[in-house]
Motif scaffolding. Structure first.
Motif, short mmCIF file in Angstrom:
data_model
loop_
_atom_site.label_atom_id
_atom_site.label_comp_id
_atom_site.label_asym_id
_atom_site.label_seq_id
_atom_site.Cartn_x
_atom_site.Cartn_y
_atom_site.Cartn_z
N ARG A 266 -0.73 0.45 -10.50
CA ARG A 266 0.04 0.24 -8.96
C ARG A 266 0.88 0.11 -8.63
NH1 ARG A 266 -0.71 -5.07 -7.32
NH2 ARG A 266 -1.78 -6.55 -6.29
N SER A 267 1.12 -0.19 -6.99
CA SER A 267 2.72 -0.90 -6.98
C SER A 267 2.61 -1.84 -6.36
CB SER A 267 2.59 0.31 -5.86
OG SER A 267 3.82 -0.53 -4.44
N ASN A 268 3.69 -2.75 -6.37
CA ASN A 268 4.09 -3.74 -5.96
C ASN A 268 4.76 -4.39 -4.74
OD1 ASN A 268 6.32 -3.99 -7.47
ND2 ASN A 268 5.55 -6.14 -8.68
N LEU A 269 5.42 -3.07 -4.08
CA LEU A 269 6.38 -2.57 -3.40
C LEU A 269 5.87 -4.00 -2.14
CD1 LEU A 269 6.82 0.25 -3.22
CD2 LEU A 269 8.32 -0.78 -4.71
N ASN A 270 4.84 -3.95 -1.94
CA ASN A 270 5.11 -5.24 -0.08
C ASN A 270 5.37 -6.43 -0.83
OD1 ASN A 270 4.29 -3.02 1.45
ND2 ASN A 270 3.11 -2.75 1.18
N GLU B 282 -0.75 -12.25 0.97
CA GLU B 282 -1.25 -11.66 2.10
C GLU B 282 -0.22 -9.79 1.93
OE1 GLU B 282 0.04 -12.02 5.89
OE2 GLU B 282 -1.28 -13.88 6.20
N ALA B 283 0.77 -9.57 1.76
CA ALA B 283 1.61 -8.44 1.00
C ALA B 283 0.93 -8.01 -0.47
CB ALA B 283 3.38 -8.46 0.74
N ALA B 284 0.69 -8.89 -1.55
CA ALA B 284 -0.37 -8.50 -2.89
C ALA B 284 -1.97 -8.33 -2.57
CB ALA B 284 -0.08 -10.11 -3.54
N ALA B 285 -2.08 -8.24 -1.39
CA ALA B 285 -3.73 -8.10 -1.11
C ALA B 285 -3.72 -6.66 -1.02
CB ALA B 285 -4.49 -9.16 -0.29
N ARG B 286 -1.81 -6.80 -0.08
CA ARG B 286 -1.64 -4.95 0.83
C ARG B 286 -1.77 -4.29 -0.83
NH1 ARG B 286 0.78 -7.61 4.98
NH2 ARG B 286 2.61 -6.65 3.63
N ASP B 287 -0.88 -4.04 -1.20
CA ASP B 287 -0.78 -4.12 -2.37
C ASP B 287 -1.96 -3.53 -3.30
OD1 ASP B 287 1.81 -3.64 -1.66
OD2 ASP B 287 1.81 -5.49 -3.57
#
Length: 328
Positions: free
Chosen positions: A85-89, A125-130
């Motif tokens: 799982r990536s958390n880049l965003n 929102e970024a976490a949701a996209r990740d």
């Protein structure tokens, strides 16, 4: 694991009660039709075309392209590793939040809290996209690995998996009017027998169309002609089912047994019996075009067993080596 002593239905054959009801309805329809033909034997072009199409649907059901699944290649792909799982965003959005420093004007106008809340919302929102990207990537791996595992079980001749393949990778459930049901029987590990509930002699058209004096008229078919259609229908259905099974299961051979109701013309008693047994191989189907085959001759060439005469159509055959359960 499936009990190899039992037959498993792929498409449900008709019950004895349903077959009796069908015969009664068929006989009434035939009686009404004969009465109409006696009053007016003329046929319209549409009626003649419908009869021709019906005969084709009964005797040419084996006309399909043989396209077997290459399960060995699917298995050779191997399983994919699951993604991390990536958390880049989320990390980028969180960095923007933590590094936010409101300017003098922001503080004077009271905008700093609004901007901070907006940045916090962007983190969510970024976490949701990740998370969504991870779920999509995991779903791709799940589907790929499931297909590989399915292929490996098929290559190991796992019986439940073979059954599932027959349900999902063939058109047996929608094969049309030439058969009434299909079930799988496994008398021994690695030996696959498909039992086809075929049509009866009385299910065959009992009339044809010909042109007389510029008009199309119906004419009764002789019993021998009906019997010939019946033989073509049964053989065509056997070839179709064999091709479907070999396209979906990683076996080199499949045995097809066709059973149907046989009516004793003297007593009127109806008996469910096996009338054809043929063993069909993958190589033979791969080297020919099914639509070019005469179904009766093809079954003979494959060494099929049947007892047939123009007077009576099929007679029962014995298949003791298959240990088939009694027909319902």
């Amino acid at each position: 694991m499936i009990d190899t002593k039992k037959s498993r239905p792929i498409t449900r054959p008709s019950s004895r009660v349903e077959r009796v009801a069908k015969r009664l309805a068929r006989d009434k329809d035939r009686q009404d039709r004969h009465q109409r033909r006696g009053e007016s034997p003329e046929a319209t072009a549409a009626e003649a075309a419908a009869l021709e199409a019906r005969i084709a649907a009964l005797t040419q059901v084996h006309h399909l392209a043989y396209d077997p699944q290459d399960w060995a290649s699917v298995a050779a792909r191997g399983e994919f590793a699951y993604p991390t799982r990536s958390n880049l965003n989320e990390a980028a959005a969180r960095k923007a939040l933590t590094s936010f420093r409101p300017g003098l004007l922001d503080r004077l106008l009271g905008l700093d809290q609004d901007k901070r809340r907006a940045l916090a919302a962007r983190v969510a929102e970024a976490a949701a996209r990740d998370e969504a990207a991870y779920r999509v990537a995991r779903k791709v791996v799940d589907e790929h690995n499931a297909e590989v595992q399915f292929a490996l079980r098929l290559l190991d001749l796992d019986v439940p998996t073979i059954e599932k393949s027959l349900l999902t990778h063939t058109t047996l459930a929608t094969i049309g009017p030439a058969i009434e049901g299909v079930r799988v029987h496994v008398p021994a590990r690695g030996r696959l027998v498909v039992v086809v509930a075929g049509l009866d002699l009385e299910d065959m058209p009992d009339e044809g169309c010909e042109r007389q004096g510029g008009k199309l008229v119906f004419r009764p078919l002789a019993r021998g002609a009906m019997a010939a259609l019946h033989r073509q229908c049964v053989c065509s259905a056997a070839l179709r089912v064999a091709a479907e099974v070999l396209s979906a299961a990683p076996v080199e051979w499949v045995e097809v047994v066709v059973e149907c109701d046989i009516t004793d013309r003297v007593t009127g008693q109806v008996e469910r019996a096996q009338v054809l047994h043929v063993k069909v191989g993958h190589r033979a189907l791969a080297e020919t075009r099914l639509e070019d085959l005469d179904p009766v001759q093809a079954v003979k060439d494959f060494g099929g067993r049947m007892e047939w005469t123009a007077a009576e159509s099929f007679a029962p055959i014995e298949t003791p080596d298959l240990a088939l359960p009694a027909a319902a």
